[in-house]
Scaffold this motif. Structure first.
Motif, PDB file in Angstrom:
ATOM      1  N   ARG A 138     -40.499   0.426  -7.983  1.00  0.00           N
ATOM      2  CA  ARG A 138     -40.472   1.684  -8.726  1.00  0.00           C
ATOM      3  C   ARG A 138     -39.073   2.258  -8.736  1.00  0.00           C
ATOM      4  O   ARG A 138     -38.250   1.946  -7.885  1.00  0.00           O
ATOM      5  N   ARG A 139     -38.856   3.102  -9.743  1.00  0.00           N
ATOM      6  CA  ARG A 139     -37.575   3.791  -9.872  1.00  0.00           C
ATOM      7  C   ARG A 139     -37.792   5.100 -10.627  1.00  0.00           C
ATOM      8  O   ARG A 139     -38.824   5.300 -11.252  1.00  0.00           O
ATOM      9  N   ARG A 140     -36.783   5.952 -10.557  1.00  0.00           N
ATOM     10  CA  ARG A 140     -36.832   7.221 -11.286  1.00  0.00           C
ATOM     11  C   ARG A 140     -36.659   6.944 -12.769  1.00  0.00           C
ATOM     12  O   ARG A 140     -35.806   6.165 -13.170  1.00  0.00           O
TER      13      ARG A 140
ATOM     14  N   TRP B 184     -41.291   9.198 -11.169  1.00  0.00           N
ATOM     15  CA  TRP B 184     -41.259   7.834 -10.658  1.00  0.00           C
ATOM     16  C   TRP B 184     -42.072   6.930 -11.577  1.00  0.00           C
ATOM     17  O   TRP B 184     -43.156   7.294 -12.012  1.00  0.00           O
TER      18      TRP B 184
ATOM     19  N   SER C 118     -43.564   2.955 -11.810  1.00  0.00           N
ATOM     20  CA  SER C 118     -43.793   1.659 -11.159  1.00  0.00           C
ATOM     21  C   SER C 118     -43.779   0.570 -12.225  1.00  0.00           C
ATOM     22  O   SER C 118     -44.159   0.800 -13.375  1.00  0.00           O
TER      23      SER C 118
END
Length: 186
Positions: free
Chosen positions: A151-153, A158, A160
């Protein structure tokens, strides 16, 4: 691979792991990508998109793109784009069938076209679109255990997504999700 095509599967989406972020249903633009495996060694041909592109710069992708008015369907679009992006002659491509469509965050309904490349093939990347053409081993692509959720911003929250890194290549997002769907069917 033909057996995998016979197995029932639902369409996939960039929102599979983030259903709360899915926008309301809207018309999607049709596209086709070519999941082409070499007949001699089973390796899958992929591209690294050019860094100057407006959409998905530098990302790992299957050759392909939107269905143009002159294309009969998503298969024709995938074959045309593979010729344009990496110089793959359609006469070398044996189309096995199509996987269920994949909905992207960029508003496309992508039809993955499963195929085999017969004979020798040396990719010639189209400099404006493709930074590099390379291939991954069948064992990596076809093994569901190689895929993980990361996951990342993204857009203030957020997100996934699926990823299946291999050496210097970070296979993730729509391409990884499409290939995970294939791996699960295999």
């Amino acid at each position: 691979m033909r057996d995998a095509l016979r197995r029932a599967a639902d369409p996939s989406s960039d929102y599979d792991l983030n259903p709360e972020a899915a926008p309301p249903d809207a018309p999607l633009r049709p596209a086709g990508v070519l999941a082409a495996f070499r007949a001699d060694d089973g390796r899958l041909v992929l591209t690294k998109r050019a860094s100057g592109l407006r959409h998905h710069p530098g990302q790992i992708a299957l050759p392909g793109g939107k269905v143009d008015p002159g294309d009969a369907d998503a298969v024709a679009a995938a074959l045309r784009e593979a010729r344009e992006e990496i110089g793959l002659d359609p006469s070398q491509v044996r189309v096995l069938g199509c996987l269920p469509p994949h909905r992207t965050v960029t508003g496309f309904s992508v039809t993955p076209v499963l195929a085999v490349i017969d004979g020798p093939f040396a990719p010639v990347p189209e400099a404006g679109e493709v930074q590099e053409a390379f291939d991954l081993p069948f064992a990596h692509v076809a093994d569901p255990a190689r895929y993980r959720v990361e996951r990342r911003r993204w857009r203030g929250g957020w997100r996934s997504y699926h990823a299946a890194p291999f050496g210097p290549y970070y296979l993730w997002g729509a391409t990884a999700r499409i290939l995970l769907g294939l791996a699960r069917r295999l």
